[in-house]
Design an enzyme around this catalytic site. Structure first.
Site, PDB file in Angstrom:
ATOM      1  N   LYS A 158       0.803  -1.227   0.000  1.00  0.00           N
ATOM      2  CA  LYS A 158       0.000   0.000   0.000  1.00  0.00           C
ATOM      3  C   LYS A 158       0.838   1.281   0.000  1.00  0.00           C
ATOM      4  O   LYS A 158       0.394   2.309  -0.516  1.00  0.00           O
ATOM      5  CB  LYS A 158      -0.960  -0.001   1.196  1.00  0.00           C
ATOM      6  CG  LYS A 158      -2.087  -1.024   1.054  1.00  0.00           C
ATOM      7  CD  LYS A 158      -3.047  -0.949   2.224  1.00  0.00           C
ATOM      8  CE  LYS A 158      -4.208  -1.924   2.028  1.00  0.00           C
ATOM      9  NZ  LYS A 158      -5.223  -1.810   3.080  1.00  0.00           N
ATOM     10  N   ASP A 186     -10.127   2.516   1.962  1.00  0.00           N
ATOM     11  CA  ASP A 186     -10.358   1.770   3.214  1.00  0.00           C
ATOM     12  C   ASP A 186     -11.175   2.618   4.200  1.00  0.00           C
ATOM     13  O   ASP A 186     -12.204   2.179   4.718  1.00  0.00           O
ATOM     14  CB  ASP A 186      -9.030   1.377   3.870  1.00  0.00           C
ATOM     15  CG  ASP A 186      -8.363   0.190   3.198  1.00  0.00           C
ATOM     16  OD1 ASP A 186      -9.088  -0.659   2.646  1.00  0.00           O
ATOM     17  OD2 ASP A 186      -7.126   0.110   3.239  1.00  0.00           O
ATOM     18  N   GLY A 213      -5.946   1.821  17.936  1.00  0.00           N
ATOM     19  CA  GLY A 213      -5.008   1.426  16.896  1.00  0.00           C
ATOM     20  C   GLY A 213      -4.459   2.636  16.164  1.00  0.00           C
ATOM     21  O   GLY A 213      -5.114   3.703  16.127  1.00  0.00           O
ATOM     22  N   GLY A 219      -2.318   1.892  13.143  1.00  0.00           N
ATOM     23  CA  GLY A 219      -1.711   1.321  11.943  1.00  0.00           C
ATOM     24  C   GLY A 219      -2.381   1.899  10.695  1.00  0.00           C
ATOM     25  O   GLY A 219      -3.044   2.948  10.751  1.00  0.00           O
ATOM     26  N   ASN A 263      -3.316   4.035  21.341  1.00  0.00           N
ATOM     27  CA  ASN A 263      -2.433   2.986  20.804  1.00  0.00           C
ATOM     28  C   ASN A 263      -1.340   2.656  21.804  1.00  0.00           C
ATOM     29  O   ASN A 263      -0.942   3.508  22.597  1.00  0.00           O
ATOM     30  CB  ASN A 263      -1.796   3.463  19.491  1.00  0.00           C
ATOM     31  CG  ASN A 263      -1.270   2.317  18.651  1.00  0.00           C
ATOM     32  OD1 ASN A 263      -1.991   1.333  18.440  1.00  0.00           O
ATOM     33  ND2 ASN A 263      -0.045   2.405  18.176  1.00  0.00           N
ATOM     34  N   GLY A 301     -16.909  -5.484  10.847  1.00  0.00           N
ATOM     35  CA  GLY A 301     -15.932  -5.126   9.829  1.00  0.00           C
ATOM     36  C   GLY A 301     -16.259  -5.559   8.416  1.00  0.00           C
ATOM     37  O   GLY A 301     -15.614  -5.115   7.465  1.00  0.00           O
TER      38      GLY A 301
END
Ligand code: NDP
Length: 263
Positions: free
Chosen positions: A47, A84, A107, A109, A131, A225
């Site tokens: 990515k 995304d 998170g 990431g 995080n 999700g």
């Protein structure tokens, strides 16, 4: 999921999965152009690595610094998009308008960064990023404050986190709960999962994570999700083909695939 949409809408196209090694990425991209593909999706670890191979970047892809969907133009120019976070926000919109929401995001990431940027662009009032590695959370918070002008903050995740009392949405954007570690629970204070929260998870497999189960048990509304995954793919089909696919058809195919994979 994608080919179910093609079949449903009678689109004569194929969606082919290719396992590309990092050293072969540039050749694979050149091959896609040479073969006349409309575009391609990218997964980890490509990515970010794809960025120098592209001609243009959509606004949010530039802010996020990663691309999951490339469109090959008629002039062979390659445009990178990041859908995304857009997929997450599209799924969220089926439950609530993101504008004015106060979000706690677990998170820091790639998934968290994409979601944070899109929530900020969609008008969220505040985003707190939690995080273990606090520096990664602060980097995203700084991006949101400085480039989008949103009230963003970062917290180091040390022991059970009590979701802020003024939060309206909580999102798991870590990999906790992903198969085969399906029973892993996010380290949050269970009592802070209030019934007036919308609790979301990015984990598509299994869709019912321990985090969502606990939230639902306490009366919170939940969003799993699968809907983020379906919606990012649906947005990609819009970019490649101008198609607005039936998301229910894609969701059904995805759920069937997840079921098959688990058994
Ligand atoms: P990254 O590897 O970039 O980030 C992983 C994040 O999870 C980091 O913030 C990491 O924290 C955190 N983390 C991992 N283990 C733990 C733990 N035990 N406790 C607390 N935090 C933890 O992955 P991605 O962001 O790319 O992906 C994250 C998840 O999102 C994946 O499971 C993926 O399947 C899912 N995903 C779903 C999509 C969808 O469409 N539904 C799309 C993209 C991703 P730290 O930095 O402290 O190590």
């Amino acid at each position: 999921m994608v080919e179910a949409a093609y079949a449903h809408h009678e689109v004569l196209a194929r969606f082919v999965n290719c396992d590309v090694q990092p050293a072969d990425l540039a050749d694979a991209v050149r091959g896609a152009v040479a073969m006349g593909w409309l575009g391609f999706s990218l997964s980890l670890p490509h990515k970010q690595a794809v960025l120098p191979l592209l001609d243009d970047l959509a606004e949010s892809a530039g802010l996020i610094g990663a691309v999951n969907c490339v469109v090959v133009g008629e002039d062979r120019r390659l445009t990178g998009n990041n859908t995304d976070g857009q997929g997450f926000v599209a799924a969220l919109r089926t439950r609530v308008d993101p504008r004015g929401q106060r979000v706690v995001l677990f998170g820091a990431g790639g998934a968290a960064r994409a979601i944070a940027v899109e929530l900020a662009l969609a008008g969220a009032a505040a985003v707190r990023i939690v995080n273990r590695d606090a520096a990664k959370a602060e980097a995203i918070a700084a991006l949101l404050r400085e480039r989008i002008g949103v009230d963003a903050s970062a917290s180091a995740w040390q022991g059970p986190y009590a979701i802020d009392e003024d939060a309206t949405i909580a999102v798991n954007a870590t990999s906790v709960g992903l198969a085969p570690h399906a029973d892993a629970m996010l380290d949050v204070e269970p009592e802070s999962l209030r019934s007036d929260l919308l609790v979301c998870d990015v984990i598509p497999n299994p869709p019912e994570t321990a985090f969502l189960r606990e939230a639902a048990r306490r009366g919170a509304t939940t969003l799993d999700g699968r809907w983020m995954l379906v919606n990012q793919a649906a947005i990609n089909l819009g970019l490649w083909l101008g198609l607005d696919p039936d998301r229910a058809v894609m969701h059904e195919a995805l759920s069937a695939a997840i079921g098959d994979w688990r058994h």
